[in-house]
Motif scaffolding. Structure first.
Motif, PDB file in Angstrom:
ATOM      1  N   ASN A 370       0.840  -1.193   0.000  1.00 33.62           N
ATOM      2  CA  ASN A 370       0.000   0.000   0.000  1.00 33.62           C
ATOM      3  C   ASN A 370       0.880   1.249   0.000  1.00 33.62           C
ATOM      4  N   VAL A 371       0.384   2.285  -0.638  1.00 35.24           N
ATOM      5  CA  VAL A 371       1.024   3.606  -0.578  1.00 35.24           C
ATOM      6  C   VAL A 371       0.018   4.547   0.078  1.00 35.24           C
ATOM      7  N   PHE A 372       0.443   5.189   1.161  1.00 37.06           N
ATOM      8  CA  PHE A 372      -0.428   6.128   1.870  1.00 37.06           C
ATOM      9  C   PHE A 372       0.168   7.521   1.770  1.00 37.06           C
ATOM     10  N   ALA A 373      -0.693   8.515   1.655  1.00 38.06           N
ATOM     11  CA  ALA A 373      -0.205   9.884   1.530  1.00 38.06           C
ATOM     12  C   ALA A 373      -1.134  10.848   2.245  1.00 38.06           C
ATOM     13  N   ASP A 374      -0.559  11.738   3.024  1.00 36.84           N
ATOM     14  CA  ASP A 374      -1.291  12.858   3.614  1.00 36.84           C
ATOM     15  C   ASP A 374      -0.610  14.122   3.106  1.00 36.84           C
ATOM     16  N   ILE A 375      -1.147  14.626   2.005  1.00 39.17           N
ATOM     17  CA  ILE A 375      -0.505  15.744   1.307  1.00 39.17           C
ATOM     18  C   ILE A 375      -1.542  16.825   1.049  1.00 39.17           C
ATOM     19  N   GLY A 376      -1.181  18.080   1.324  1.00 44.53           N
ATOM     20  CA  GLY A 376      -2.047  19.207   1.001  1.00 44.53           C
ATOM     21  C   GLY A 376      -3.045  19.500   2.096  1.00 44.53           C
TER      22      GLY A 376
END
Length: 782
Positions: A370-376
């Motif tokens: 999995n790739v997780f992102a918290d961006i912006g």
């Protein structure tokens, strides 16, 4: 991968670019269904597919994928009994033809290793008969041709005849009753030929009114005299339509019969279109194939964000997963931290989707579960969530779902709240993620996290460079160097009073000063190291160029020296040959004189010896070329061996051995005794057994008189052929056969080229009718 992550990392934009590279709606459907895979074997196979297609595009420029349509709905309708129209049938024929063209193109490619595409292309079934039937009935514009059936040809002849008769009859009206017509033309209303008659002459013309002009002054009338002709024309047209429907129904039934093969072809063509679309995108992006692993290792050299123009984006090196599992990036706003996060995440998703990534060759990426992102800033006004709450909601979801094989991307971790609390929370979150050995990249403004990388194992600091002189970010990522505050330098450049700046420096803590000084020192050391590296690299390139020039000049010198030696030797040898010819002519004349009996044999031998000694010394290479090839046999001479008597420069045959190193030799009509050192072995007559055996270091094995290379790949076949010729020479064969088949001719050409270059193959010819014809090449060995 959930949809939110794909949206945050802008993977949809990559898919839009990929759709532009497809050649048909079949490929576009595959793109819409594309999802990154977390199966390493699947990802590697996808990368292999893209790589094979990329090599074809690089070498050939384009691939014939035109004329392919999504005919699946039409074929399904044909199966359930519906009748396809002419254009639908034509699309089926065009798709069959497109598949054949693609199969021919890929099958005839040489010197390109493409096992996956070759396997796919073998599944395409060339439905020649069905294609021919459709093309014989329908032209390229979708019209049913006259030759589709004999009945249709007859009906159309009848229609043309009726139309001509109708026009002739109506032409009489336009000539004789022109004043009664609004215009002297023949027109059509309700599929019937009519005339434009003025309102006042309606009764004079007589017949059926089919239409009138908007003003009512013109009536479009069918004169009574042509009603029957129009009826006959209409009947013929109805018959024509009925015959066309029958032809289309027959073609539809034929399509339904081959439904399984057609659907198989369509699925293969969709896959191939999708594969080549990925390859075209790779070629457009100047991307390269990543080596995939399941160990969480990322290594990218000069990686670029895929959605930023190549001439604008700054390429960076990124490494993660070996010496450290977490990167903490600090630096100014708009410096490129978020772009770096998105670049790593997006390249990972692309690689796991079988796409190449915009980086230098040799890059390596991991397959994450999995790739997780918290961006912006994902603040939601409707939910009354602040920036901090919005980020924390996402982070909570991420921390609930991630595992060891995950990639986590945090932008401005801990931002939006009290700096001390935010920094502490950020470090705690990172500690939790790192404890599970997940891979994480985080950006932050907090100075407390600058020292975080020095106090935690598996964590490294990084920063985005800022140019103090221009007050602009360079967007370069510096791994190993934390970002430092540039507030004082920027303020000084903007004209703030020095006294104010110095007072501000006194107000910050000693620890902060030490950290800033350490970072400045690191940046300075790194800059000097980069300059030294550039100088060393330049010197290395210059040294390599000098070495290359010297080697080139030395080769030229060797060639010129060899040429001069050879010319001198050829000149000397010509002189000696001329002298020898003159001397032999004199000797021959003396033999014929009356005083011949007074001459002794040893005097003849001595004269010959003096002549032979006059031969010029050849170069070392030529001497080696003249040495006998079979030195082992030359060591021991036996009666019957053919030898060369060096003292006379004459060939002879061994009669017997008269001493330890002495032999009696028959030279012409003379029998001479000669020492072993004056004899050079030439050949020995040997009888070959029915099944020749080659002996190598005491082991024996059987060598067949023929070699079968059919079905072998080109490189493997050439390797086997070279070894076989060596074995055949050792076995003593004079002639062998190489079976390569006819096929595309590539293997046959390779065998011919091999024969021309091999010094032990005297001749190579095609097999005769009884030997296999053009599928066999026969070698005659020296």
């Amino acid at each position: 991968m959930n949809e939110r992550i794909l949206k945050v990392l802008e993977f949809k934009k990559i898919m839009e670019q990929l759709i532009e590279q497809t050649a048909s709606s079949l490929g576009s459907e595959k793109v819409h269904a594309l999802k990154p895979s977390s199966d390493l074997d699947q990802v590697v196979r996808w990368q292999d597919e893209t790589d094979e297609a990329y090599h074809i595009i690089r070498l050939k420029g384009n691939v014939p994928l035109g004329g392919i349509f999504d005919i699946k709905p039409s074929v399904k309708r044909a199966v359930i009994g519906s009748t396809l129209n002419a254009h639908e049938c034509l699309d089926v024929a065009s798709t069959i033809y497109g598949g054949k063209q693609l199969k021919y193109f890929i099958t005839n490619l040489e010197d390109i290793d493409m096992p996956i595409l070759e396997e796919l292309i073998e599944e395409i079934v060339p439905l020649n008969e069905l294609e021919r039937e459709i093309k014989n009935c329908i032209d390229d514009h979708g019209h049913i041709m006259d030759g589709a059936s004999d009945k249709l040809r007859g009906l159309r002849t009848k229609i043309r005849t009726s139309e001509n008769r109708l026009r002739d009859r109506l032409d009489q009206y336009t000539r004789t009753k022109a004043k009664m017509l609004s215009d002297a033309i023949i027109t059509i209303r309700n599929d019937r030929y009519v005339l434009p008659v003025k309102q006042e002459y309606r009764g004079a013309i007589g017949g059926i009114v089919h239409d009138q002009s908007s003003s009512g002054q013109t009536l479009f009338m069918e004169p009574q005299a042509v009603v029957e002709l129009n009826n006959q024309l209409q009947e013929a047209r109805v018959e024509e339509k009925r015959e066309i429907d029958r032809i289309l129904k027959e073609l539809t039934e034929r399509i339904a019969e081959d439904e399984a093969f057609i659907m198989q072809n369509v699925e293969v063509l969709a896959k191939i279109d999708f594969i080549f679309a990925r390859a075209k995108l790779s070629h457009k992006m100047k991307a390269s194939r990543p080596k995939m692993n399941n160990e969480g290792i990322i290594k990218m050299k000069q990686a670029r964000h895929p959605l930023i123009a190549r001439e604008e984006v700054v390429a960076n090196d990124v490494e993660l997963g070996e010496d450290f599992t977490a990167i903490v990036i600090t630096g100014p706003n708009t410096g490129g931290k978020t772009v770096t996060l998105k670049m790593v995440g997006l390249c990972t998703l692309m690689a796991q989707s079988g796409l190449h990534v915009p980086a230098l060759d040799g890059c390596e990426l991991a397959v994450f579960s999995n790739v997780f992102a918290d961006i912006g800033d994902e603040q939601s006004i409707e939910q009354s969530l602040s920036t901090f709450s919005s980020h924390m909601t996402n982070i909570v979801d991420i921390l609930d779902q991630f595992d060891t094989n995950s990639l986590l991307l945090f932008d401005e971790l801990g931002a939006g709240t009290d700096p001390q609390e935010g920094a502490a929370l950020a470090m705690s979150i990172l500690d939790h993620v790192i404890a599970k050995q997940a891979r994480v990249i985080a950006t932050t403004h907090y100075p407390e996290l600058k020292a975080y990388g020095y106090n935690r194992e598996g964590v490294i600091n990084a920063s985005v460079e800022f140019d103090i002189q221009t007050l602009q970010p360079t967007y370069r990522l510096l791994i190993g160097v934390p970002g430092r505050s540039n507030a004082f330098e920027i303020s000084r450049r903007l004209g703030l009073q020095e006294a104010i700046i110095e007072e501000a420096k006194e107000l910050i803590g000693a620890d902060s000063k030490d950290v800033e000084n350490m970072i400045a020192s690191l940046e300075d050391s790194r800059r000097r190291a980069e300059l030294d590296y550039d100088d060393a690299h330049r010197l290395l390139e210059e040294a390599a160029q000098v070495k290359q020039d010297i080697e080139k000049q030395w080769r030229q010198f060797e060639q010129e020296r060899e040429t001069l030696y050879k010319k001198a030797e050829e000149k000397a040898e010509k002189a000696v040959v001329k002298a020898r010819e003159e001397a032999e002519a004199i000797v021959e004349k003396l033999r014929q004189t009356e005083t011949q009996s007074e001459l002794k044999e040893h005097e003849w031998i001595e004269a010959k010896k003096r002549l032979s000694a006059a031969n010029p010394e050849l170069t070392k290479k030529e001497k080696q070329a003249q040495r006998p090839l079979d030195e082992d046999k030359a060591k021991t001479l036996k009666p019957g061996d053919e030898v060369k008597l060096l003292t006379l420069d004459q060939k002879g045959t061994i009669i017997e051995q008269t001493g330890k190193q002495e032999f009696q030799v028959q030279v012409g009509i003379m029998k001479l005794k000669a020492k072993r050192k004056d004899l050079l072995f030439i050949r020995r007559e040997e009888q070959q057994t029915e099944k020749p055996l080659a002996t190598i270091r005491g082991s024996q094995y059987h060598v067949k008189p023929e070699l079968d290379l059919r079905g072998e790949r080109y490189e493997e076949a050439m390797g086997r052929l070279e070894k076989y010729i060596d074995d055949a020479l050792l076995a003593g064969y004079n002639k062998v056969s190489v079976i390569h088949g006819k096929g595309t001719g590539a293997l046959r050409k390779g065998v011919k080229d091999f024969a021309r270059k091999h010094s032990k193959i005297a001749n190579a010819r095609d097999g005769e009718m009884g030997e296999g014809g053009l599928g066999v090449t026969v070698f005659e060995l020296k």
